[in-house]
Scaffold this motif. Structure first.
Motif, mmCIF file in Angstrom:
data_model
loop_
_atom_site.group_PDB
_atom_site.id
_atom_site.type_symbol
_atom_site.label_atom_id
_atom_site.label_comp_id
_atom_site.label_asym_id
_atom_site.label_seq_id
_atom_site.Cartn_x
_atom_site.Cartn_y
_atom_site.Cartn_z
ATOM 1 N N GLY A 66 -9.622 2.558 5.478
ATOM 2 C CA GLY A 66 -9.333 2.340 4.070
ATOM 3 C C GLY A 66 -8.659 3.503 3.383
ATOM 4 O O GLY A 66 -8.126 3.357 2.291
ATOM 5 N N GLU A 67 -8.666 4.681 4.003
ATOM 6 C CA GLU A 67 -8.058 5.826 3.339
ATOM 7 C C GLU A 67 -6.544 5.820 3.518
ATOM 8 O O GLU A 67 -5.989 5.164 4.392
ATOM 9 C CB GLU A 67 -8.642 7.134 3.864
ATOM 10 N N ARG A 68 -5.900 6.573 2.650
ATOM 11 C CA ARG A 68 -4.457 6.834 2.760
ATOM 12 C C ARG A 68 -4.334 8.332 3.049
ATOM 13 O O ARG A 68 -4.844 9.169 2.282
ATOM 14 C CB ARG A 68 -3.795 6.464 1.450
ATOM 15 N N LEU A 69 -3.723 8.674 4.188
ATOM 16 C CA LEU A 69 -3.674 10.073 4.568
ATOM 17 C C LEU A 69 -2.274 10.471 4.991
ATOM 18 O O LEU A 69 -1.401 9.632 5.220
ATOM 19 C CB LEU A 69 -4.672 10.385 5.677
ATOM 20 N N ARG A 70 -2.060 11.758 5.100
ATOM 21 C CA ARG A 70 -0.744 12.331 5.408
ATOM 22 C C ARG A 70 -0.854 13.167 6.687
ATOM 23 O O ARG A 70 -1.836 13.878 6.904
ATOM 24 C CB ARG A 70 -0.273 13.197 4.250
ATOM 25 N N ILE A 71 0.162 13.069 7.510
ATOM 26 C CA ILE A 71 0.280 13.950 8.664
ATOM 27 C C ILE A 71 1.578 14.746 8.530
ATOM 28 O O ILE A 71 2.649 14.183 8.302
ATOM 29 C CB ILE A 71 0.275 13.165 9.987
ATOM 30 N N SER A 98 -1.606 4.342 6.079
ATOM 31 C CA SER A 98 -2.751 3.575 5.594
ATOM 32 C C SER A 98 -3.645 3.265 6.788
ATOM 33 O O SER A 98 -3.233 2.576 7.725
ATOM 34 C CB SER A 98 -2.289 2.263 4.940
ATOM 35 N N ALA A 99 -4.858 3.787 6.761
ATOM 36 C CA ALA A 99 -5.787 3.617 7.885
ATOM 37 C C ALA A 99 -6.460 2.249 7.761
ATOM 38 O O ALA A 99 -7.617 2.134 7.335
ATOM 39 C CB ALA A 99 -6.818 4.737 7.894
ATOM 40 N N ASP A 100 -5.733 1.207 8.139
ATOM 41 C CA ASP A 100 -6.191 -0.166 7.915
ATOM 42 C C ASP A 100 -6.490 -0.906 9.214
ATOM 43 O O ASP A 100 -6.601 -2.132 9.221
ATOM 44 C CB ASP A 100 -5.142 -0.941 7.113
ATOM 45 N N ALA A 101 -6.624 -0.185 10.316
ATOM 46 C CA ALA A 101 -6.807 -0.832 11.622
ATOM 47 C C ALA A 101 -7.983 -0.206 12.354
ATOM 48 O O ALA A 101 -7.816 0.803 13.053
ATOM 49 C CB ALA A 101 -5.529 -0.711 12.453
ATOM 50 N N PRO A 102 -9.193 -0.751 12.232
ATOM 51 C CA PRO A 102 -10.357 -0.168 12.910
ATOM 52 C C PRO A 102 -10.178 -0.153 14.421
ATOM 53 O O PRO A 102 -9.530 -1.026 15.003
ATOM 54 C CB PRO A 102 -11.497 -1.109 12.506
ATOM 55 N N GLY A 103 -10.765 0.871 15.050
ATOM 56 C CA GLY A 103 -10.724 0.943 16.497
ATOM 57 C C GLY A 103 -10.167 2.260 16.985
ATOM 58 O O GLY A 103 -10.010 3.214 16.215
ATOM 59 N N ASP A 148 0.823 -1.222 0.000
ATOM 60 C CA ASP A 148 0.000 0.000 0.000
ATOM 61 C C ASP A 148 0.851 1.262 0.000
ATOM 62 O O ASP A 148 0.980 1.945 1.012
ATOM 63 C CB ASP A 148 -0.969 0.018 1.178
ATOM 64 N N ARG A 149 1.388 1.568 -1.152
ATOM 65 C CA ARG A 149 2.097 2.828 -1.321
ATOM 66 C C ARG A 149 1.303 3.766 -2.233
ATOM 67 O O ARG A 149 1.863 4.493 -3.050
ATOM 68 C CB ARG A 149 3.504 2.575 -1.871
ATOM 69 N N ARG A 150 -0.033 3.749 -2.074
ATOM 70 C CA ARG A 150 -0.850 4.726 -2.781
ATOM 71 C C ARG A 150 -0.493 6.129 -2.317
ATOM 72 O O ARG A 150 -0.165 6.331 -1.147
ATOM 73 C CB ARG A 150 -2.331 4.496 -2.488
#
Length: 636
Positions: free
Chosen positions: A542-547, A596-601, A503-505
């Motif tokens: 599921g989103e890909r975001l930047r901080i 990658s926001a792939d971990a719910p919670g 996941d390098r989107r």
């Protein structure tokens, strides 16, 4: 060779230890662990090894006990009678099963630092579970989905400061790309015989309580000698810092004035020894389990090859020294060249002390302790005066500029960085109400990101009293006090992933977080707010975001995100950006990570300087199904 029987020549074999421990515990049953009944005086630095992926799992017993630390008795938290706790091993692809028994009169917890797991197993009271009450047992169960060097520690109160931590090693399911003959655990930490809550109270009562290295009349000549500047230049700079009501030696909140610096629970005087024969390749698994201390690690006289950062394999980099921020882990290779002894030296960033060990071919050998370096001082660059920003000014102009701009705001848009763009951007404050649905977003750039950022109009109130008007990229800099003695120092810019992680989107959303602090009141936070004043940061599953981290303070901050990786922007090929669980943000630095926001919670997100976290530099991240009412689309 990498087999388990060849890795630890100076320690008991892992399988043998596990078999013996299991048999011992089975015979004890309700009576409890043997050490609690037969060893009234424990010594720090004695710890074993356990395999959590063994059928039946493992048991950890957490107790408060008197422990001899550097020949003095202190009240510590032990895990299975050890301080640090046992090295816990797992195997990638297996199931981990760990029963934690709380034998204290207070609640506790264990967080598995850097481990991907369900949030209910993450071990953060108030975020992912309620904690482990006195007398209770909590069972951690999770699939092991990674490999590498990690660690574990309490996330309750200030228990880390009392010894509640240990190293965690996950063996890869596939052949290890790192070849070595001998493996050794290195756990760096700091210890105080004070109650940590007392230390926190002192910091909140008197600014710089533990900083005994401040510029004074008595050390004026020493500063002239150390810097090579004239007496007039030194006095002029002191007056400038005094005008700003800031201290150029404010590098560490807690120093060797109260800390004893430890390597595997042993002090420098105790000098733990690690063995290897000439010609053998040694793998040091280095964990900085300190509460507040940055270490500059080297094996004096020998090159180090960095092969792993935060448990992730990287392209090998040969250096002489590396700075290990609090909570980071690094794996390095060293080839034992001969029959001599070599000093393992971990000097604190503020130079107020050091931890030490010896690499030797046989017992009874030691090497000289290297000459100590002068304690470093912060510069105008650490205040946002970037690379030549002060050039072209005479002494009077510089002082006038500072006076008119009230110190940290001396940086303005007319100053330019050497070899950097002359313009900067302003990152708007994060506003979740303005987040566009995923399908309407456009990919953000992944290369040639802005080299510096303007602070903007928000001064963050009383929780932030020092702000650089600009923050800038510093990933190619060695760090405060390093890089001027001829040693090759690891930088983030040298780290490249050995293989492209999944996941390098490109990200489609960004969040801007200012790291803020008020040393006078000892308040720390994000965007000027303590955790108690802040709202959750929400990621959409599921989103890909930047901080974008923008450090407004004069101190370095190791920022740790639970449950997810941070892909660190370091300016090269996006596919090669290193993946980390903890990133160090230097003073006046702009540092960018993609996630990658792939971990719910719900997950903890905080500075890993324990006293900063306790003082407010903490947020809760919630990975949710949607942000603005649109249906989730994890593939978009």
């Amino acid at each position: 060779m990498n087999g388990p029987d060849s890795q630890r020549e100076n320690s008991i074999s892992r399988r043998g230890f596990v078999a013996g421990a299991a048999a011992g515990l089975a015979s004890l049953k309700i009576a409890g662990p043997l050490w609690a009944r037969t060893n009234p005086e424990l010594r720090a630095g004695k710890f074993g090894a356990l395999d959590a992926s063994t059928p039946g799992g493992i048991d950890l017993y957490i107790e408060k006990q008197e422990v001899r630390v550097d020949e003095k008795i202190g009240q510590a938290i032990t895990i299975n009678g050890g301080f640090p706790g046992p090295v816990i091993r797992m195997k990638e692809g297996d199931d981990a099963l760990i029963r934690v028994h709380n034998r204290m009169h207070e609640s506790t917890s264990i967080h598995w630092h850097g481990i991907l797991l369900p949030f209910t197993m993450d071990g953060v009271p108030g975020i992912s579970f309620r904690g482990i009450a006195p007398g209770e047992t909590f069972t951690y169960r999770f699939k092991v989905r990674q490999n590498g060097t990690y660690w574990y520690h309490s996330h309750t109160g200030m228990q880390e400061q009392l010894g509640h931590y240990g190293q965690l090693i996950i063996e890869p399911a596939q052949p290890d790309p790192v070849a070595y003959d001998v493996e050794h655990t290195i756990v760096l930490s700091d210890w105080t015989f004070e109650d940590p809550h007392t230390a926190m109270k002192k910091l909140k009562t008197i600014e710089g309580y533990y900083n005994f290295q401040r510029p004074t009349l008595a050390n004026l000549s020493a500063q002239v000698e150390a810097t090579g500047e004239s007496l007039g230049e030194v006095i002029s700079k002191r007056l400038q810092w005094n005008w700003m009501r800031m201290d150029p030696t404010d590098i560490a909140d807690i120093t060797g004035a109260t800390f004893t610096y430890l390597l595997n629970g042993r002090s420098a005087a105790q000098n733990p020894t690690f063995f290897a024969r000439p010609g053998q390749k040694v793998r040091f698994r280095i964990t900085n389990a300190s509460t507040m201390t940055y270490y500059d690690f080297r094996v004096e006289g020998l090159p180090l090859t960095v092969v792993q950062a935060d448990g992730q394999n990287v392209e090998p980099v040969e250096v002489d020294e590396l700075r290990v921020a609090v909570a980071e882990t690094y794996d390095v290779l060293v080839t034992m060249p001969d029959e001599k002894a070599y000093t393992i030296f971990a000097e604190t960033m503020d130079r107020s002390g050091f931890a030490r060990g010896t690499l030797a071919p046989r017992p009874g050998m030691s090497a000289a302790i290297p000459a100590r370096r002068h304690r470093p001082m912060l510069t105008m660059a650490d205040m946002g005066m970037m690379h030549g920003a002060m050039e072209g000014m005479d002494e009077g102009d510089e002082t006038k500029d500072m006076e008119s701009s009230h110190g940290a705001h001396a940086m303005n848009g007319e100053h330019k960085m050497d070899d950097k763009p002359s313009t900067s951007v302003t990152y708007p404050p994060h506003d979740e109400r303005r987040v566009a649905p995923i399908k309407e977003r456009k990919p953000l750039p992944i290369q040639n990101l802005p080299e510096m950022v303007q602070h903007g109009p928000d001064e963050h109130g009383a929780a932030s009293i020092a702000m650089a008007m600009h923050a800038y990229r510093r990933f190619d800099e060695p760090g405060i006090g390093l890089g001027k003695d001829g040693r090759r120092v690891l930088t983030y810019g040298q780290l490249k992933a050995l293989q492209t992680p999944p996941d390098r989107r490109p990200p489609t959303r960004e969040i801007n977080l200012h790291l803020t602090g008020n040393m006078h009141k000892y308040i720390w936070g994000f965007n000027g707010k303590k955790w108690s004043e802040s709202k959750m940061i929400r990621f959409k599953f599921g989103e890909r975001l930047r901080i974008n981290f923008i450090n407004d303070t004069m101190m370095s901050h190791p920022i740790h995100l639970h449950g997810m990786w941070m892909d660190l922007y370091v300016g090269h090929d996006y596919a090669k950006n290193p993946r980390k669980h903890t990133v160090n943000v230097n003073p006046a630095e702009l540092l960018t990570v993609d996630i990658s926001a792939d971990a719910p919670g719900q997950w903890a997100f905080h500075c890993h300087l324990l006293y900063h976290m306790e003082a407010g530099m903490f947020r809760t991240v919630a990975v949710v199904r949607d942000l603005s009412g649109e249906p989730i689309d994890a593939k978009s």
